[in-house]
Design a protein around this motif. Sequence first.
Motif, PDB file in Angstrom:
ATOM      1  N   GLN A 108       8.705  39.186  66.791  1.00  0.00           N
ATOM      2  CA  GLN A 108      10.158  39.123  66.892  1.00  0.00           C
ATOM      3  C   GLN A 108      10.744  38.916  65.503  1.00  0.00           C
ATOM      4  N   VAL A 109      11.987  39.312  65.318  1.00  0.00           N
ATOM      5  CA  VAL A 109      12.687  39.088  64.060  1.00  0.00           C
ATOM      6  C   VAL A 109      13.181  37.642  64.027  1.00  0.00           C
ATOM      7  N   ILE A 166      11.171  33.256  70.227  1.00  0.00           N
ATOM      8  CA  ILE A 166      12.273  33.065  69.285  1.00  0.00           C
ATOM      9  C   ILE A 166      13.331  34.109  69.581  1.00  0.00           C
ATOM     10  N   ALA A 167      14.600  33.718  69.495  1.00  0.00           N
ATOM     11  CA  ALA A 167      15.699  34.652  69.734  1.00  0.00           C
ATOM     12  C   ALA A 167      16.910  34.223  68.923  1.00  0.00           C
ATOM     13  N   THR A 168      17.652  35.198  68.425  1.00  0.00           N
ATOM     14  CA  THR A 168      18.886  34.925  67.700  1.00  0.00           C
ATOM     15  C   THR A 168      20.052  35.390  68.556  1.00  0.00           C
ATOM     16  N   ILE A 169      20.963  34.475  68.824  1.00  0.00           N
ATOM     17  CA  ILE A 169      22.146  34.769  69.621  1.00  0.00           C
ATOM     18  C   ILE A 169      23.236  33.788  69.202  1.00  0.00           C
ATOM     19  N   TRP A 170      24.499  34.218  69.268  1.00  0.00           N
ATOM     20  CA  TRP A 170      25.629  33.384  68.859  1.00  0.00           C
ATOM     21  C   TRP A 170      25.471  32.891  67.419  1.00  0.00           C
ATOM     22  N   GLU A 171      24.913  33.735  66.571  1.00  0.00           N
ATOM     23  CA  GLU A 171      24.685  33.424  65.158  1.00  0.00           C
ATOM     24  C   GLU A 171      23.819  32.185  64.946  1.00  0.00           C
TER      25      GLU A 171
END
Length: 189
Positions: A108-109, A166-171
Amino acid sequence: INTETANAQYDRLTSLIVNDFSEILMLGPESIEQWERNSSGTRAFYRRWTVADGLYVPYGVALADNAVFIINKKRELARVSGQLSSPISRPIQDTLEKIDDWSEAWMQVCLVRGQRFLLVQIPHATNAYGTKGVTFLYDYAQRRFSFLYGFDETAGVPSRWYGWSIATIWEQTFIGGEDGRIYRLDDQA
């Protein structure tokens, strides 16, 4: 899905991803196909290109740096752009080839204060310390690798890194922890 017929040799589909350009990438153990929207005609999509480099593990794919990164069938980290697949894991290839258990591996990024990494975890693999878990970061701007570890206090040795996702959300970047909790990545701590 009966709107398309593969013209290439049969390859089992193990992963499907849509990139930032609304192109569909279909990945199998032996090949990758890119399909694009068809603005005219009766077919919804057409196959633009095929790469003869397959995906080794279903979740071993991520979109970053205007390309697709995969763990390919040779167990290399590779960058796929256009019709070209280029291995980039030469500095850590010996480690990758010694992996004894690829089950549940994922990529994942990971975004940390302007820095962009690929995070790759092979949670059940035996690492150099004899414990379970191999996790590494690839800084694709600097082209450098780093390994991440947790610590087994009972045995007194490094062990698997604590994150399971891991995840990117809502900055913000969130990490699914080993204990079932969700943590927010804080670049100051």
